[in-house]
Design a protein around this motif. Structure first.
Motif, PDB file in Angstrom:
ATOM      1  N   LEU A  75       0.807  -1.223   0.000  1.00 43.13           N
ATOM      2  CA  LEU A  75       0.000   0.000   0.000  1.00 43.13           C
ATOM      3  C   LEU A  75       0.839   1.272   0.000  1.00 43.13           C
ATOM      4  CD1 LEU A  75      -2.960  -0.798   2.437  1.00 43.13           C
ATOM      5  CD2 LEU A  75      -2.805  -1.163  -0.035  1.00 43.13           C
ATOM      6  N   ALA A  76       2.014   1.208   0.611  1.00 42.70           N
ATOM      7  CA  ALA A  76       2.786   2.431   0.838  1.00 42.70           C
ATOM      8  C   ALA A  76       3.802   2.730  -0.252  1.00 42.70           C
ATOM      9  CB  ALA A  76       3.503   2.355   2.187  1.00 42.70           C
ATOM     10  N   TRP A  77       4.157   1.734  -1.074  1.00 41.43           N
ATOM     11  CA  TRP A  77       5.231   1.922  -2.037  1.00 41.43           C
ATOM     12  C   TRP A  77       4.758   1.703  -3.465  1.00 41.43           C
ATOM     13  CZ3 TRP A  77      10.557   2.867  -0.946  1.00 41.43           C
ATOM     14  CH2 TRP A  77      10.846   3.026   0.415  1.00 41.43           C
ATOM     15  N   ALA A 137       1.759   9.462  -6.418  1.00 42.82           N
ATOM     16  CA  ALA A 137       0.654   9.016  -7.264  1.00 42.82           C
ATOM     17  C   ALA A 137       0.204   7.593  -6.942  1.00 42.82           C
ATOM     18  CB  ALA A 137       1.059   9.111  -8.740  1.00 42.82           C
ATOM     19  N   SER A 138       1.100   6.780  -6.385  1.00 44.16           N
ATOM     20  CA  SER A 138       0.788   5.376  -6.097  1.00 44.16           C
ATOM     21  C   SER A 138       0.467   5.131  -4.633  1.00 44.16           C
ATOM     22  CB  SER A 138       1.962   4.485  -6.532  1.00 44.16           C
ATOM     23  OG  SER A 138       2.205   4.597  -7.920  1.00 44.16           O
ATOM     24  N   ASP A 139       0.284   6.181  -3.863  1.00 35.73           N
ATOM     25  CA  ASP A 139      -0.005   6.012  -2.437  1.00 35.73           C
ATOM     26  C   ASP A 139      -1.382   5.386  -2.266  1.00 35.73           C
ATOM     27  OD1 ASP A 139      -0.083   6.097   0.300  1.00 35.73           O
ATOM     28  OD2 ASP A 139       0.015   8.283   0.468  1.00 35.73           O
ATOM     29  N   ARG A 140      -1.432   4.283  -1.523  1.00 30.58           N
ATOM     30  CA  ARG A 140      -2.710   3.652  -1.201  1.00 30.58           C
ATOM     31  C   ARG A 140      -2.942   3.594   0.310  1.00 30.58           C
ATOM     32  NH1 ARG A 140      -0.383   1.313  -5.366  1.00 30.58           N
ATOM     33  NH2 ARG A 140       0.614  -0.362  -4.163  1.00 30.58           N
ATOM     34  N   PRO A 174      -6.754  27.605   1.981  1.00 26.00           N
ATOM     35  CA  PRO A 174      -6.726  28.764   1.076  1.00 26.00           C
ATOM     36  C   PRO A 174      -5.389  28.889   0.347  1.00 26.00           C
ATOM     37  CG  PRO A 174      -7.685  29.373   3.188  1.00 26.00           C
ATOM     38  CD  PRO A 174      -7.145  27.984   3.358  1.00 26.00           C
ATOM     39  N   GLY A 175      -5.463  28.902  -0.984  1.00 27.28           N
ATOM     40  CA  GLY A 175      -4.277  29.128  -1.807  1.00 27.28           C
ATOM     41  C   GLY A 175      -3.310  27.971  -1.894  1.00 27.28           C
ATOM     42  N   ALA A 176      -3.649  26.815  -1.315  1.00 29.82           N
ATOM     43  CA  ALA A 176      -2.709  25.693  -1.295  1.00 29.82           C
ATOM     44  C   ALA A 176      -2.448  25.172  -2.703  1.00 29.82           C
ATOM     45  CB  ALA A 176      -3.238  24.567  -0.424  1.00 29.82           C
ATOM     46  N   ARG A 177      -1.202  24.752  -2.932  1.00 33.44           N
ATOM     47  CA  ARG A 177      -0.835  24.115  -4.188  1.00 33.44           C
ATOM     48  C   ARG A 177      -0.770  22.603  -3.975  1.00 33.44           C
ATOM     49  NH1 ARG A 177       4.536  27.703  -5.748  1.00 33.44           N
ATOM     50  NH2 ARG A 177       3.790  29.708  -4.920  1.00 33.44           N
ATOM     51  N   PHE A 178      -1.058  21.858  -5.048  1.00 34.26           N
ATOM     52  CA  PHE A 178      -1.006  20.404  -4.985  1.00 34.26           C
ATOM     53  C   PHE A 178      -0.074  19.902  -6.076  1.00 34.26           C
ATOM     54  CE2 PHE A 178      -2.362  16.136  -6.177  1.00 34.26           C
ATOM     55  CZ  PHE A 178      -2.449  15.507  -4.934  1.00 34.26           C
ATOM     56  N   ALA A 179       0.821  18.990  -5.702  1.00 30.89           N
ATOM     57  CA  ALA A 179       1.753  18.403  -6.662  1.00 30.89           C
ATOM     58  C   ALA A 179       1.737  16.889  -6.512  1.00 30.89           C
ATOM     59  CB  ALA A 179       3.164  18.934  -6.439  1.00 30.89           C
ATOM     60  N   GLU A 180       1.450  16.193  -7.599  1.00 28.29           N
ATOM     61  CA  GLU A 180       1.435  14.727  -7.588  1.00 28.29           C
ATOM     62  C   GLU A 180       2.745  14.211  -8.162  1.00 28.29           C
ATOM     63  OE1 GLU A 180      -1.273  11.351  -9.711  1.00 28.29           O
ATOM     64  OE2 GLU A 180      -2.333  12.815  -8.440  1.00 28.29           O
ATOM     65  N   ILE A 181       3.363  13.298  -7.443  1.00 25.31           N
ATOM     66  CA  ILE A 181       4.681  12.788  -7.812  1.00 25.31           C
ATOM     67  C   ILE A 181       4.524  11.399  -8.447  1.00 25.31           C
ATOM     68  CG2 ILE A 181       7.004  12.249  -7.003  1.00 25.31           C
ATOM     69  CD1 ILE A 181       6.123  15.205  -6.651  1.00 25.31           C
ATOM     70  N   PRO A 182       4.945  11.236  -9.694  1.00 26.22           N
ATOM     71  CA  PRO A 182       4.797   9.932 -10.354  1.00 26.22           C
ATOM     72  C   PRO A 182       5.772   8.906  -9.794  1.00 26.22           C
ATOM     73  CG  PRO A 182       6.057  11.419 -11.746  1.00 26.22           C
ATOM     74  CD  PRO A 182       5.591  12.244 -10.568  1.00 26.22           C
ATOM     75  N   ALA A 183       5.436   7.626 -10.009  1.00 29.27           N
ATOM     76  CA  ALA A 183       6.312   6.520  -9.609  1.00 29.27           C
ATOM     77  C   ALA A 183       6.734   6.629  -8.156  1.00 29.27           C
ATOM     78  CB  ALA A 183       7.541   6.447 -10.519  1.00 29.27           C
ATOM     79  N   ALA A 184       5.781   6.961  -7.293  1.00 31.93           N
ATOM     80  CA  ALA A 184       6.074   7.109  -5.867  1.00 31.93           C
ATOM     81  C   ALA A 184       4.812   6.817  -5.072  1.00 31.93           C
ATOM     82  CB  ALA A 184       6.569   8.520  -5.558  1.00 31.93           C
ATOM     83  N   GLY A 185       5.018   6.303  -3.874  1.00 31.51           N
ATOM     84  CA  GLY A 185       3.918   6.021  -2.975  1.00 31.51           C
ATOM     85  C   GLY A 185       3.868   6.988  -1.818  1.00 31.51           C
ATOM     86  N   HIS A 186       3.778   6.454  -0.596  1.00 32.11           N
ATOM     87  CA  HIS A 186       3.542   7.272   0.590  1.00 32.11           C
ATOM     88  C   HIS A 186       4.762   8.097   0.995  1.00 32.11           C
ATOM     89  CE1 HIS A 186       0.999   8.231   4.005  1.00 32.11           C
ATOM     90  NE2 HIS A 186       1.928   7.869   4.868  1.00 32.11           N
TER      91      HIS A 186
END
Length: 258
Positions: A147-149, A207-210, A225-237
């Motif tokens: 789940l984590a990796w 992106a793979s975090d479960r 308020p104003g938060a940015r979100f960044a999704e990291i590929p090929a990575a889990g938790h």
């Protein structure tokens, strides 16, 4: 006098003490899981990473029975030290601690100005409808790695290879986590309080975090308020362990702009 002082905890540090402080807050896996963050931030900041009370054999004071208690203790110590504009960087449960610190700083006058920015990396702590946090305490080592990796084989450690001392330490850390975070690793009221956050906030997610899905992370970012979100590929938790280059590519421009 604050009952918790950073100097009295096991402390990893990197960078110039005269630079802006980054307080790096680890998750359930302990301080080694955030070591790359400390090293990276130390090139431009004074990165400080305490071992939370109750982890790695340290004492857990009776006064700390929740994440809220721990957050208040860290804030009080930073305020007593005269630190201002501190960048909070929290991984997993450390992200929850950082969020709790940031929202307390908006409500308590003596903490005004202590928190300068917040970076949450796959943080837990909120309740998001339809996106439950995995039942961490029900997972064995293989289940946790799955789940984590992103690459479970990389994250799996066969318990049979651990020493008795290492197994005892894992069990002790788990008891501490259960005590301060609870079985659900969340505070149902926290999400509703995050709309008051004033500090610039970046939410980074594997992106793979479960353990907590990217949809959970986006819902968290959406209420700040104003938060940015960044999704990291090929990575889990723990994206800073699995894909550090992409993690720094999201983190560094944010820090440069605050």
């Amino acid at each position: 006098m604050n009952a918790l002082q950073l100097e009295e905890l096991p402390l990893a540090q990197a960078g110039d003490p005269a630079s802006r402080v980054a307080l790096v807050l680890h998750g359930g896996g302990g301080p080694r899981t955030v070591a790359p963050i400390v090293a990276h931030l130390g090139t431009t900041m004074h990165a400080v990473a305490p071992t939370h009370p109750g982890w790695e054999g340290t004492a857990l004071p009776d006064s700390i029975a929740s994440v809220s208690d721990l957050a208040a203790a860290y804030l009080a110590d930073l305020a007593e030290r005269g630190d201002r504009g501190v960048v909070l960087v929290g991984s997993s449960i450390g992200g929850w601690i950082a969020l709790e610190m940031a929202q307390q700083a908006t409500r308590v006058p003596r903490f005004e100005g202590v928190v300068g920015a917040v970076v949450v990396i796959d943080g837990v702590g909120v309740v998001v409808d339809g996106e439950p946090i995995a039942d961490f305490f029900a997972l064995d080592a293989r289940g946790l790695a799955e789940l984590a990796w992103h690459d479970p084989d990389r994250g799996y450690t066969d318990p049979a290879t651990l020493t008795d001392q290492q197994r005892a330490m894992q069990a002790s850390n788990g008891r501490t986590m259960a005590r301060i975070a609870g079985a659900g690793m969340s505070d149902p009221a926290l999400l509703g309080r995050l709309g008051a956050l004033e500090a610039p906030t970046l939410v980074i997610w594997g992106a793979s975090d479960r353990i907590a899905t990217p949809a959970y992370g986006r819902a968290l970012a959406d209420v700040i308020p104003g938060a940015r979100f960044a999704e990291i590929p090929a990575a889990g938790h723990l994206p800073h362990l699995e894909n550090p280059d992409a993690t720094w590519a999201a983190l560094d421009p944010f820090l440069a702009g605050i």
